[in-house]
Design an enzyme around this catalytic site. Structure first.
Site, short mmCIF file in Angstrom:
data_model
loop_
_atom_site.label_atom_id
_atom_site.label_comp_id
_atom_site.label_asym_id
_atom_site.label_seq_id
_atom_site.Cartn_x
_atom_site.Cartn_y
_atom_site.Cartn_z
N ASP A 1 41.97 -0.98 13.64
CA ASP A 1 40.51 -0.91 13.59
C ASP A 1 39.89 -2.12 14.29
OD1 ASP A 1 38.13 0.30 13.01
OD2 ASP A 1 38.03 -0.37 10.93
N LEU B 1 26.96 -9.96 4.87
CA LEU B 1 27.24 -10.29 6.27
C LEU B 1 27.48 -9.03 7.08
CD1 LEU B 1 29.79 -13.19 5.59
CD2 LEU B 1 27.43 -13.45 6.38
N GLY B 2 28.01 -8.01 6.42
CA GLY B 2 28.27 -6.73 7.08
C GLY B 2 28.47 -5.67 6.02
N ALA C 1 32.72 -0.51 1.90
CA ALA C 1 32.53 -1.81 1.26
C ALA C 1 31.51 -2.63 2.04
CB ALA C 1 33.87 -2.55 1.18
N GLN C 2 31.20 -3.79 1.47
CA GLN C 2 30.36 -4.75 2.18
C GLN C 2 30.86 -6.16 1.86
OE1 GLN C 2 26.72 -3.13 0.56
NE2 GLN C 2 26.35 -4.99 -0.60
N VAL C 3 30.53 -7.10 2.74
CA VAL C 3 31.07 -8.45 2.65
C VAL C 3 29.94 -9.45 2.47
CG1 VAL C 3 32.45 -10.21 3.83
CG2 VAL C 3 33.02 -7.80 4.11
N ALA D 1 29.63 -1.36 5.45
CA ALA D 1 30.18 -0.11 5.99
C ALA D 1 30.22 0.91 4.86
CB ALA D 1 31.56 -0.36 6.57
N SER D 2 30.80 2.07 5.14
CA SER D 2 30.75 3.15 4.16
C SER D 2 31.65 2.88 2.95
CB SER D 2 31.17 4.47 4.82
OG SER D 2 32.45 4.35 5.38
#
Length: 488
Positions: A273, A86-87, A92-94, A89-90
């Protein structure tokens, strides 16, 4: 200064590109290990999500017999698991998944080598901070890598990248970044800490019925894998989504400001954040009421009581244009003689607007352009200021900037109503502190009456503003009817 900033960006981009191709071509660089490459990798998806999940959940060597056995066991955890994140980043990911009991969950998986890489990133910054020599740099980078199969690359390339900012901006004090990274990265990499933060803020703001914090499923979570309730919605800066779902952007902006004012001024526990991917909006299917969904609780700033109260006093002074107290509390927060710049950075307004009153008129396009054009001229002073303010202020600055970015995307920049909501939180926070520090029933009653009177003044002021707005609207409507009479 602007030209030098452009030179820095150009030179650094070329150096990163050239060194990346050189190191990778000569087998000096593991694509998972270099900080610059990790940013690019954040965009890509993991080919086999089971590998990320299993190697994060358990320390199992990839390709081993135990790994192959555990890979088949992923079906014991999930009925379905979407490979496409779903998303990402540097760190982790979901991914979206469904448990056997029917619960739809979001699975946040940390990238396998990010723990090692974060240590290298911090070390490279420490090297610059402590002026380590080229030979020591080569030795340290090799040692931290810990992988004998990957020989060390030329130290000159790494050294150039690390020293570039210092050489081009000798007056730019950026070493505070090292200290902040050392403190915050370990917290962001511990997903159990993120889960605890999520539960703490949900309890802290439980009186806000518009806020939704996804539930954490502890029985399936570890330091590198976090399972939570799946909540759908549109990003908080997506005007098209809000228009399609009949969500009022002004209401969302007001609720967001109210939530963060409560965090900062009243509780001193701040989600740091709030970029659009971490703040969703939707309508509850059962009631149709709007909810703000707050995600990614890895980074919070805990404010000391002294800092929080000084910050409350400062914002009160800014809102009510008490310039003597603006100077006093800016200096208490470390701004020194740079307090005008400090006030402008906090409010994102020009000094002229600050002295006239930030709640008197909204920011204009001309003022916005003026601030952007002049920012580069004040880089040395800004860096000096950032180096002297309390460390707590740094993440507050970041949070303020992200919130203003959301307001700019929604077209709801800093209305008078938002400043009044901030003032309400400041009054409540200061009253609670005063009552906590007195045992006299008479004095506590006096403080409570003063608090009630101040809040009543704000409510009255807000009512006057609304009446003026309605009167202006009626005048505009009457003018339009006169200019454009209805056809007979």
């Amino acid at each position: 200064m602007a030209r030098r900033a452009l030179r820095l960006a150009s030179w650094t981009s070329m150096a990163l590109a050239a060194s990346g191709f050189y190191l990778y071509g000569n087998k000096y660089l593991d694509p998972n290990d270099f900080g610059a490459v990790r940013v690019g990798r954040a965009v890509a998806t993991t080919a086999v999500i089971s590998y990320d999940y299993l190697t994060s959940l358990r320390s199992v060597p990839y390709g081993s017999e135990e790994y192959l056995q555990l890979r088949s066991e992923i079906h014991d955890l999930f009925v379905s698991f979407d490979d496409t994140p779903l998303g990402a980043a540097s760190l982790a990911q979901v991914h979206k998944a469904v448990l056997h009991d029917g619960r739809t969950v979001a699975v946040k998986v940390q990238h396998p080598k990010v723990q090692v890489q974060s240590s290298k990133d911090i070390l490279l910054m420490e090297i610059q901070k402590n002026h380590v020599t080229s030979q020591s740099l080569r030795f340290l980078v090799c040692e931290v890598g810990g992988d004998e199969s990957v020989p060390c690359g030329p130290p000159r390339v790494v050294e150039v990248l690390v020293l570039a900012v210092k050489q081009l901006f000798p007056e730019f004090e950026f070493m505070w970044l090292v200290d902040e990274a050392k403190k915050n990265l370990p917290l962001e990499l511990d997903f159990l800490n993120e889960g605890r933060n999520a539960e703490k803020v949900a309890q802290m703001l439980k009186h806000f019925d518009f806020l939704k914090v996804p539930q954490i499923y502890w029985e399936l979570s570890t330091k590198r894998v976090l399972l939570m309730e799946f909540v759908d919605g549109g990003q908080v800066n997506d005007r098209d989504y809000m228009e399609r779902n009949k969500i009022d952007v002004n209401e969302i902006s007001r609720l967001l400001g109210k939530m963060y004012s409560e965090m900062i001024f009243v509780n001193g526990f701040v989600h740091c954040d709030p970029h659009p991917g971490n703040v969703l909006v939707h309508k509850r299917p059962d009631t149709g009421r709007v909810e703000i969904v707050l995600l990614d609780h890895g980074l919070y700033q805990v404010l000391t009581e002294e800092f929080r109260l000084d910050y409350c006093h400062l914002w009160q002074s800014l809102i009510w244009t008490d310039m003597k107290r603006v100077e006093k509390y800016s200096q208490r927060l470390g701004a020194g003689r740079l307090y005008p710049l400090f006030a402008c950075m906090l409010t994102a307004r020009s000094w002229d607007s600050v002295t006239r009153g930030i709640s008197q008129a909204p920011v204009t396009a001309t003022e916005d352009s003026e601030i952007r054009d002049n920012a580069a001229n004040y880089l040395p002073q800004i860096s000096q200021l950032l180096n002297h303010v309390p460390r707590q202020m740094l993440l507050i600055f970041k949070t303020n900037d992200l919130l203003r970015g959301i307001e700019a995307a929604l077209g709801t920049r800093a209305s008078a109503s938002s400043f009044l909501n901030m003032s309400r939180c400041c009054i409540r926070a200061l009253a609670v502190h005063k009552k906590k520090n007195t045992r006299s029933f008479f004095r506590r009653t006096q403080i409570s009456l003063g608090e009630a009177f101040s809040l009543w003044q704000i409510n009255l002021h807000e009512l006057v503003l609304r009446v003026k707005a309605l009167r202006l609207a009626s005048w505009v409507l009457a003018l339009l009817c006169w200019l454009l009479p209805a056809p007979h």
